[in-house]
Design an enzyme around this catalytic site. Structure first.
Site, mmCIF file in Angstrom:
data_model
loop_
_atom_site.group_PDB
_atom_site.id
_atom_site.type_symbol
_atom_site.label_atom_id
_atom_site.label_comp_id
_atom_site.label_asym_id
_atom_site.label_seq_id
_atom_site.Cartn_x
_atom_site.Cartn_y
_atom_site.Cartn_z
ATOM 1 N N GLU A 49 23.570 19.947 -51.984
ATOM 2 C CA GLU A 49 24.350 19.082 -51.330
ATOM 3 C C GLU A 49 25.196 20.116 -50.430
ATOM 4 O O GLU A 49 26.042 20.729 -50.918
ATOM 5 C CB GLU A 49 25.001 18.344 -52.160
ATOM 6 C CG GLU A 49 24.387 17.479 -53.234
ATOM 7 C CD GLU A 49 23.959 16.259 -52.713
ATOM 8 O OE1 GLU A 49 24.473 15.748 -51.730
ATOM 9 O OE2 GLU A 49 22.967 15.489 -53.050
ATOM 10 N N HIS A 100 20.521 17.683 -48.726
ATOM 11 C CA HIS A 100 21.424 16.574 -48.620
ATOM 12 C C HIS A 100 22.578 16.925 -48.464
ATOM 13 O O HIS A 100 23.021 17.974 -48.251
ATOM 14 C CB HIS A 100 21.251 15.768 -50.109
ATOM 15 C CG HIS A 100 19.967 15.091 -50.645
ATOM 16 N ND1 HIS A 100 19.920 13.806 -50.738
ATOM 17 C CD2 HIS A 100 18.675 15.586 -50.880
ATOM 18 C CE1 HIS A 100 18.601 13.499 -50.862
ATOM 19 N NE2 HIS A 100 18.049 14.637 -51.143
ATOM 20 N N HIS A 133 18.111 10.792 -46.804
ATOM 21 C CA HIS A 133 18.911 9.944 -46.552
ATOM 22 C C HIS A 133 19.449 9.912 -45.152
ATOM 23 O O HIS A 133 19.879 10.930 -44.705
ATOM 24 C CB HIS A 133 20.443 10.077 -47.493
ATOM 25 C CG HIS A 133 19.928 9.797 -49.007
ATOM 26 N ND1 HIS A 133 20.251 10.555 -50.175
ATOM 27 C CD2 HIS A 133 19.096 8.890 -49.706
ATOM 28 C CE1 HIS A 133 19.736 10.224 -51.154
ATOM 29 N NE2 HIS A 133 18.897 9.030 -50.728
ATOM 30 N N GLU A 137 22.674 11.793 -43.863
ATOM 31 C CA GLU A 137 23.174 13.085 -44.195
ATOM 32 C C GLU A 137 22.492 14.005 -43.073
ATOM 33 O O GLU A 137 21.642 14.995 -43.256
ATOM 34 C CB GLU A 137 22.511 13.529 -45.487
ATOM 35 C CG GLU A 137 23.069 12.666 -46.551
ATOM 36 C CD GLU A 137 22.491 12.448 -47.695
ATOM 37 O OE1 GLU A 137 21.646 13.391 -48.217
ATOM 38 O OE2 GLU A 137 22.804 11.637 -48.791
#
Ligand code: BZS
Ligand code: CA
Ligand code: ZN
Ligand code: CA
Ligand code: CA
Length: 536
Positions: free
Chosen positions: A303, A230, A91, A94
């Site tokens: 994350e 991410h 992404h 990110e």
């Protein structure tokens, strides 16, 4: 006119490639732009040529290089060492993921000469890092106007979609495992979770897929564990995303236990929270579902920092002053991951049984061959196949169990329900051979789970297991079971055999079932084949 055409061609040639490089604003200059990232990884390679080797896994939609590094001793050689994969920037917005990958590269390369633990990890493993899977989005995300300029909060790649001006596919919804299955992605090109027009429609996911598949050697996936970086939320997520079920049919109970223990072990070292990825929300076509579902790689989404905020800007653009501390905060968890990820069952204390030279739960194809000698006489429907056994009952007795020993698959003769000769029943001979495996000087036992059921039978029916020496082709019978006059129902049993005579050899396991005797139903199932480590 010729001149005009030539100029037009020149113009196309000059503009068809990637647009000029974008950069972070001065206040966030500690973040690496794509150009700076490439310069950094090239500098690390130049300073550490013996252990760092850069390569490309392919090109983005707009033609940018998707850069990767291999980090290992003898880096130019593919050695028989467990492999690890890290990636970042599925992404575009990110960016902390790229910083985490660069931190990891630097930690391994710089620590090699000074830190004995890092040296041991680099020497005994082959570590791959893919730094920016989405370089087009990376560049584009730094080119917007408005109050957050130059940031765009872009997520997807930059691939156009037919029939609309909406750009981009969410790369983490474009993988080909249960793609579009479960309401965890969007079919609308304008959505930030647009899954693409088909699985693998994005060149970036295809490049990652083809790299991972290139690591299947001799039928066996070399990559054992994987982390995709991410942002954000400080979470460690394990599969699956497509379902809220903890242990669906396409995950074994053992793998689930290993995922949970391994994720918690990492989380204990970086203060993140560990959970199943669907606990966040349902996703389908995401990377870790494909990595585990088809390759059985222990695959995690991290994350990264920051914790959840209330805006997309707060979630994705923490000030660059945070980079150093937040990437370093993950050092112990990354070292732990590299230490145990060669076999996460070791975290469960199952190193002896499950971390030997071979452990096959038969849930994916791991390179077994059927009919290796070309001498089998059973017809195709009656032979061993790898699949979900259908329950069969004959004369009130269960002859074929309705369950594999682990997960949903086993090797099973005449897999379908019923007792029709040559179709559901084994008639004649069927043989399986494992891939060849290097045994250590002192090997542990062979163990496997089996079912051997039959109606009135005789010793001309049997299930036999040999060890074949690759060098001499000699086969030694190590286990056998013969048919008897009585009727034997189906139940899963454990068999073991001693392998000490084969220490130091490259061998394979040959399993043969023969139904040659009285014409009654005979069923054989095999699951969970292990060559164990010797007791510590
Ligand atoms: C993100 C969030 C991420 C996603 C969450 C997630 C990843 C869920 C993998 C399941 C599996 O974009 O960082 O929506 O892709
Ligand atoms: Ca090596
Ligand atoms: Zn993401
Ligand atoms: Ca199984
Ligand atoms: Ca059968």
């Amino acid at each position: 006119m010729f001149l005009g055409a030539a100029l037009a061609a020149l113009f196309i040639a000059l503009t068809a490639g990637p647009a000029a490089a974008a950069d972070f604003p001065a206040r966030d200059s500690r973040y690496h732009s794509f150009t700076e990232m490439v310069a950094e990884i090239k500098a690390v390679q130049a300073a550490n040529p013996g252990i760092v080797k850069l390569f490309s896994i392919g090109k983005s939609y707009q033609g940018r290089t998707i850069w990767a590094a291999k980090i290992s001793d003898n880096v130019a050689t593919d050695e028989a060492e467990p492999e690890f994969l890290f990636d970042s920037l599925h992404h575009a917005r990110e960016h902390m993921g790229v910083e985490q990958s660069l931190y990891l590269l630097n930690t391994l390369a710089k620590g090699y000469g000074s830190d004995s633990q890092i040296k041991e990890l680099v020497d005994s493993r082959e570590i791959y890092i893919i730094f920016a899977l989405n370089p087009d989005g990376f560049e584009y995300d730094l080119t917007c106007g408005g109050s957050h300029a130059p940031y765009c909060a872009w997520r997807k790649n930059r691939q156009p979609n037919a029939g609309t001006s909406a750009i981009g596919t969410d790369l983490n919804r474009n993988y080909g495992y249960r793609w579009a299955c479960c309401g965890g992605s969007s079919g609308s090109p304008s959505s930030i979770t647009y899954r693409g027009k088909a699985a693998w429609s994005a060149p970036e996911t295809r490049a990652l897929r083809d790299f991972v598949l290139s690591r299947v050697i001799g039928g066996r996936q070399q990559i054992k564990s994987h982390i995709t970086f991410h942002t954000n939320g400080k979470l460690i997520l394990w599969p699956y995303g497509y379902t809220k079920t903890d242990i669906p049919a396409d995950m074994t109970a053992l793998d689930h236990a290993a995922f949970v223990a391994f994720a918690k072990g990492m989380a204990a070292r970086n203060g993140y929270e560990a959970e199943q990825s669907s606990d966040l929300y349902i996703t389908d076509g995401d990377q870790i579902d494909w990595m585990y579902g088809t390759q059985r790689i222990f695959s995690f989404t991290w994350e990264l920092y920051p914790p959840e905020t209330s805006t997309v800007w707060g979630d994705h653009y923490p000030a660059d002053e945070n980079i150093a501390a937040q990437t370093a905060n993950n050092r112990a968890a990354l070292v732990y991951f590299l230490r145990f990820g060669w076999c996460p069952y070791s975290v469960l204390g199952r190193i002896q049984a499950d971390c030997g030279p071979l452990f096959d739960d038969t849930e994916i194809n791991r390179g077994w061959s059927l009919n290796p000698d070309g001498t089998d006489t059973a017809v195709a429907t009656s032979r061993f196949s790898r699949g979900d056994p259908e329950p069969t009952t004959q004369n009130g007795l269960r002859s074929q169990p309705d369950r594999a020993s682990s997960g949903r698959y086993a090797f099973v003769t005449g897999r379908l329900a019923g007792s029709t000769p040559n179709t559901n029943d084994l008639d004649g001979q069927t043989t399986l051979a494992s891939p060849f495996v290097q045994l250590p000087p002192v090997p542990g036992r062979l163990s496997f789970r089996y079912v051997y059921s039959h109606g009135p039978s005789s010793a001309s029916d049997y299930l036999k297991v040999w060890i074949e020496d690759e060098a001499t082709k000699a086969r030694t019978l190590v286990w056998s079971k013969a048919g008897t006059a009585g009727t034997i129902g189906a139940s899963w049993q454990t068999a073991t055999a001693v392998l000490t005579p084969f220490g130091g050899k490259r061998v394979r396991i040959v399993i043969r079932a023969v139904d040659a005797g009285p014409n009654s139903l005979m069923e054989v199932l095999i699951d969970d084949v292990r060559i164990e480590r010797p007791p510590a």
